[in-house]
Design a protein around this motif. Structure first.
Motif, PDB file in Angstrom:
ATOM      1  N   SER A   1      16.893 -61.072 -21.795  1.00 43.64           N
ATOM      2  CA  SER A   1      15.795 -60.377 -20.556  1.00 43.64           C
ATOM      3  C   SER A   1      13.962 -60.055 -21.739  1.00 43.64           C
ATOM      4  O   SER A   1      12.777 -60.221 -20.830  1.00 43.64           O
ATOM      5  N   ASP A   2      14.413 -59.957 -22.841  1.00 45.49           N
ATOM      6  CA  ASP A   2      13.076 -58.966 -23.447  1.00 45.49           C
ATOM      7  C   ASP A   2      12.447 -60.713 -23.960  1.00 45.49           C
ATOM      8  O   ASP A   2      11.383 -60.314 -23.370  1.00 45.49           O
TER       9      ASP A   2
ATOM     10  N   LYS B   1      12.349 -63.362 -22.207  1.00 49.43           N
ATOM     11  CA  LYS B   1      11.530 -63.620 -20.945  1.00 49.43           C
ATOM     12  C   LYS B   1      10.273 -62.747 -20.997  1.00 49.43           C
ATOM     13  O   LYS B   1       9.203 -63.628 -20.884  1.00 49.43           O
ATOM     14  N   HIS B   2      10.258 -61.507 -21.098  1.00 50.18           N
ATOM     15  CA  HIS B   2       9.422 -60.988 -20.686  1.00 50.18           C
ATOM     16  C   HIS B   2       8.216 -61.414 -21.695  1.00 50.18           C
ATOM     17  O   HIS B   2       7.090 -61.322 -21.708  1.00 50.18           O
TER      18      HIS B   2
ATOM     19  N   GLU C   1       6.890 -64.368 -20.988  1.00 45.59           N
ATOM     20  CA  GLU C   1       5.724 -63.953 -19.621  1.00 45.59           C
ATOM     21  C   GLU C   1       4.360 -63.782 -19.843  1.00 45.59           C
ATOM     22  O   GLU C   1       2.892 -64.171 -20.298  1.00 45.59           O
ATOM     23  N   LYS C   2       4.478 -62.879 -21.006  1.00 48.15           N
ATOM     24  CA  LYS C   2       3.120 -61.800 -21.594  1.00 48.15           C
ATOM     25  C   LYS C   2       2.097 -62.951 -22.515  1.00 48.15           C
ATOM     26  O   LYS C   2       1.550 -63.300 -22.339  1.00 48.15           O
TER      27      LYS C   2
END
Length: 108
Positions: free
Chosen positions: A56-57, A59-60, A63-64
């Motif tokens: 999840s980290d 992925k974020h 995305e950023k």
């Protein structure tokens, strides 16, 4: 003949004794094995959760970073339209040249 019967009885008695000892050891080992199984299960669950958190980290962060690249690209295109067109044309020409080269190398 009685020696044979006596030996058979001794073997049978020894087999029953071994069987009894094995059953006793298994009964003693079951709780330990059960605790070990639960520990392994808990560790696997924790590992799975930490893997999900790490994914999840990442992925974020991706995305950023993608959002940052998009904004930077849009800003560059707005402030340098002619340079952007020349870069796009050069990229297209390079891609066309690469495809042409690949097609010719496969025909041979």
């Amino acid at each position: 003949m009685s020696d044979l019967k006596s030996a058979t009885e001794k073997m049978s008695s020894l087999g029953a004794s071994v069987n009894s000892n094995v059953d006793e050891l298994l009964n003693e080992a079951r709780p330990v094995l059960s605790r070990m199984t639960h520990r392994v299960k808990d560790e696997l669950h924790d590992l799975s959760e930490s893997g999900k958190d790490a994914m999840s980290d990442v992925k974020h962060k991706l995305e950023k970073e993608a959002r940052h690249v998009r904004v930077t690209t849009e800003h560059f295109i707005q402030h340098e339209p002619m340079t952007s067109v020349l870069i796009a044309a050069g990229t297209g020409a390079a891609a066309a040249l690469a495809v042409s080269w690949l097609m010719r190398s496969r025909q041979r």
